[in-house]
Write a protein that holds these residues in place. Structure first.
Motif, PDB file in Angstrom:
ATOM      1  N   ALA A 209       0.835  -1.204   0.000  1.00 30.82           N
ATOM      2  CA  ALA A 209       0.000   0.000   0.000  1.00 30.82           C
ATOM      3  C   ALA A 209       0.868   1.252   0.000  1.00 30.82           C
ATOM      4  O   ALA A 209       0.549   2.248  -0.671  1.00 30.82           O
ATOM      5  CB  ALA A 209      -0.920  -0.017   1.216  1.00 30.82           C
ATOM      6  N   GLU A 210       1.975   1.230   0.754  1.00 32.30           N
ATOM      7  CA  GLU A 210       2.859   2.389   0.777  1.00 32.30           C
ATOM      8  C   GLU A 210       3.571   2.567  -0.561  1.00 32.30           C
ATOM      9  O   GLU A 210       3.766   3.697  -1.025  1.00 32.30           O
ATOM     10  CB  GLU A 210       3.877   2.237   1.904  1.00 32.30           C
ATOM     11  CG  GLU A 210       3.243   2.268   3.298  1.00 32.30           C
ATOM     12  CD  GLU A 210       4.266   2.063   4.395  1.00 32.30           C
ATOM     13  OE1 GLU A 210       5.458   1.889   4.054  1.00 32.30           O
ATOM     14  OE2 GLU A 210       3.878   2.086   5.581  1.00 32.30           O
ATOM     15  N   ASP A 212       2.380   1.883  -3.408  1.00 27.38           N
ATOM     16  CA  ASP A 212       1.387   2.420  -4.349  1.00 27.38           C
ATOM     17  C   ASP A 212       1.005   3.854  -4.025  1.00 27.38           C
ATOM     18  O   ASP A 212       0.020   4.367  -4.573  1.00 27.38           O
ATOM     19  CB  ASP A 212       0.122   1.545  -4.331  1.00 27.38           C
ATOM     20  CG  ASP A 212       0.369   0.189  -4.954  1.00 27.38           C
ATOM     21  OD1 ASP A 212       1.326   0.074  -5.739  1.00 27.38           O
ATOM     22  OD2 ASP A 212      -0.391  -0.756  -4.646  1.00 27.38           O
ATOM     23  N   ASN A 213       1.767   4.497  -3.111  1.00 31.34           N
ATOM     24  CA  ASN A 213       1.500   5.877  -2.704  1.00 31.34           C
ATOM     25  C   ASN A 213       0.092   6.038  -2.137  1.00 31.34           C
ATOM     26  O   ASN A 213      -0.587   7.036  -2.373  1.00 31.34           O
ATOM     27  CB  ASN A 213       1.705   6.841  -3.881  1.00 31.34           C
ATOM     28  CG  ASN A 213       3.163   6.919  -4.304  1.00 31.34           C
ATOM     29  OD1 ASN A 213       4.062   6.872  -3.461  1.00 31.34           O
ATOM     30  ND2 ASN A 213       3.395   7.020  -5.605  1.00 31.34           N
ATOM     31  N   CYS A 214      -0.336   5.038  -1.399  1.00 28.44           N
ATOM     32  CA  CYS A 214      -1.653   5.101  -0.757  1.00 28.44           C
ATOM     33  C   CYS A 214      -1.556   6.024   0.453  1.00 28.44           C
ATOM     34  O   CYS A 214      -0.694   5.850   1.324  1.00 28.44           O
ATOM     35  CB  CYS A 214      -2.084   3.699  -0.318  1.00 28.44           C
ATOM     36  SG  CYS A 214      -3.731   3.617   0.397  1.00 28.44           S
ATOM     37  N   ALA A 218      -6.537   6.683   3.326  1.00 25.40           N
ATOM     38  CA  ALA A 218      -6.971   5.650   2.380  1.00 25.40           C
ATOM     39  C   ALA A 218      -6.472   4.275   2.812  1.00 25.40           C
ATOM     40  O   ALA A 218      -7.184   3.271   2.681  1.00 25.40           O
ATOM     41  CB  ALA A 218      -6.477   5.987   0.980  1.00 25.40           C
ATOM     42  N   LYS A 219      -5.253   4.213   3.336  1.00 28.95           N
ATOM     43  CA  LYS A 219      -4.718   2.926   3.794  1.00 28.95           C
ATOM     44  C   LYS A 219      -5.519   2.393   4.979  1.00 28.95           C
ATOM     45  O   LYS A 219      -5.788   1.192   5.062  1.00 28.95           O
ATOM     46  CB  LYS A 219      -3.247   3.082   4.170  1.00 28.95           C
ATOM     47  CG  LYS A 219      -2.590   1.774   4.581  1.00 28.95           C
ATOM     48  CD  LYS A 219      -1.084   1.911   4.697  1.00 28.95           C
ATOM     49  CE  LYS A 219      -0.703   2.781   5.867  1.00 28.95           C
ATOM     50  NZ  LYS A 219       0.772   2.776   6.096  1.00 28.95           N
ATOM     51  N   HIS A 222      -9.229   1.451   3.447  1.00 27.34           N
ATOM     52  CA  HIS A 222      -9.326   0.419   2.420  1.00 27.34           C
ATOM     53  C   HIS A 222      -8.424  -0.790   2.654  1.00 27.34           C
ATOM     54  O   HIS A 222      -8.623  -1.832   2.014  1.00 27.34           O
ATOM     55  CB  HIS A 222      -8.998   1.013   1.039  1.00 27.34           C
ATOM     56  CG  HIS A 222      -9.919   2.114   0.622  1.00 27.34           C
ATOM     57  ND1 HIS A 222     -11.246   1.902   0.323  1.00 27.34           N
ATOM     58  CD2 HIS A 222      -9.711   3.451   0.476  1.00 27.34           C
ATOM     59  CE1 HIS A 222     -11.825   3.046  -0.004  1.00 27.34           C
ATOM     60  NE2 HIS A 222     -10.916   4.005   0.080  1.00 27.34           N
TER      61      HIS A 222
END
Length: 314
Positions: A209-210, A212-214, A218-219, A222
């Motif tokens: 997730a990190e 993917d620049n989440c 949002a992390k 989701h």
């Protein structure tokens, strides 16, 4: 395969002699017997006796009169105090449960980010869980005192004297004041459970997730919350059950007053059984049985609605 069949299969394949296999159930009963006897005497019998009492009028000297569903009919159609207690308990259970679980999750996320003094904060937030209801109730009765309580002193120091309240003496604020105390006590418990669940999450999923620049929010929404769904469901159910049966804190802080504003079903059962001198254990038993069935129904419903249908695979 049932546990009994597995046990028999294990005994047959364990190389024990025939005599030893025959003695195994007796040995199990010998070890489990004392615990089962205590459980039967102090748990099963009182429950069954309460169901029996609920359809009788129980007078002094063990005088019993069968009334069938008469107690339940009076309870549902004539007892206005009962319905007031139901309303208070429902508000308490719904609002405090959500506040407990959401607040515990927020605190756990804050600690999971490893802020400065993380160990001290964890200790401070968890300490109220270790206190008894008596200690917590007395502390917060002092805090809510109108003349020298900390709550009103803070308002005076901020120039907000118009907001001063008799927090436990006003029917409009008494229930919410007790609710704040209850949430304060149990936030740390939910925080620790969530913190353990957060540390058990797979690091590769969080790392992906990190990568993917989440964003942080949002992390959480989701990724983290969906993986914590089983923990959230369990805490919601446990917290809801506990608050539907809340007694100690209400009894210590307000005794159900003022004007029934903090009366819960548990405090009402106690009053009808021991405080009102009605000399009838049948009616409070009917209240207890009905409330048990209501809680059981809600727990089954909540479990079905909140149960995770699609398993997450890591």
């Amino acid at each position: 395969m049932s546990r009994a069949k597995r046990l028999v299969g294990f005994l047959r394949g364990s190389g024990l002699s025939t005599d030893a296999r025959r003695a195994a159930p007796a040995n199990l009963l010998l070890f489990l017997g004392p615990a089962l006897a205590i459980y039967l005497v102090f748990t099963i019998y009182p429950v069954l006796r309460t169901f029996w009492n609920s359809v009788h009028t129980i007078k002094p000297h063990n005088v019993e009169q069968f009334v069938g569903l008469g107690n339940f009919e009076e309870l549902l159609t004539k007892d206005l105090v009962f319905w007031k207690a139901v309303g208070n308990t429902a508000i308490f259970a719904v609002v405090a449960t959500i506040a407990d679980v959401v607040g515990g999750l927020i605190l756990a996320l804050c600690l999971f980010a490893r802020p400065p003094l993380v160990r001290l904060l964890r200790l401070v937030w968890f300490t109220p869980v270790l206190m008894s209801y008596v200690v917590v109730g007395v502390i917060w009765v002092w805090i809510y005192d109108y003349d020298w309580g900390l709550a009103n002193l803070i308002l005076r120091s901020l120039g907000l004297s118009a907001l001063e309240q008799s927090w436990l003496g006003d029917p409009r604020t008494a229930l919410w004041s007790v609710m704040v105390t209850h949430v304060w006590k149990w936030l740390g418990f939910n925080m620790i459970i969530f913190l353990a669940a957060l540390h058990a999450l797979p690091a590769d999923v969080l790392g992906a997730a990190e990568l993917d620049n989440c964003g942080w929010l949002a992390k959480v929404v989701h990724v983290i919350v969906p993986m914590l769904r089983p923990t959230i469901v369990n805490l919601l159910v446990l917290s809801f059950i506990g608050k539907m049966m809340v007694f100690d804190l209400v009894w210590i802080m307000t005794g159900g007053g003022p004007l029934w504003s903090t009366e819960t079903v548990s405090t009402y059962v106690y009053k009808r059984a021991f405080d009102w001198n009605t000399f009838d254990l049948g009616y409070p038993s009917a209240i207890a049985v009905l409330w048990f069935l209501i809680i059981l129904g809600f727990v089954i419903l909540m479990t079905q609605l909140l149960r995770q249908r699609d398993r997450l695979e890591f």
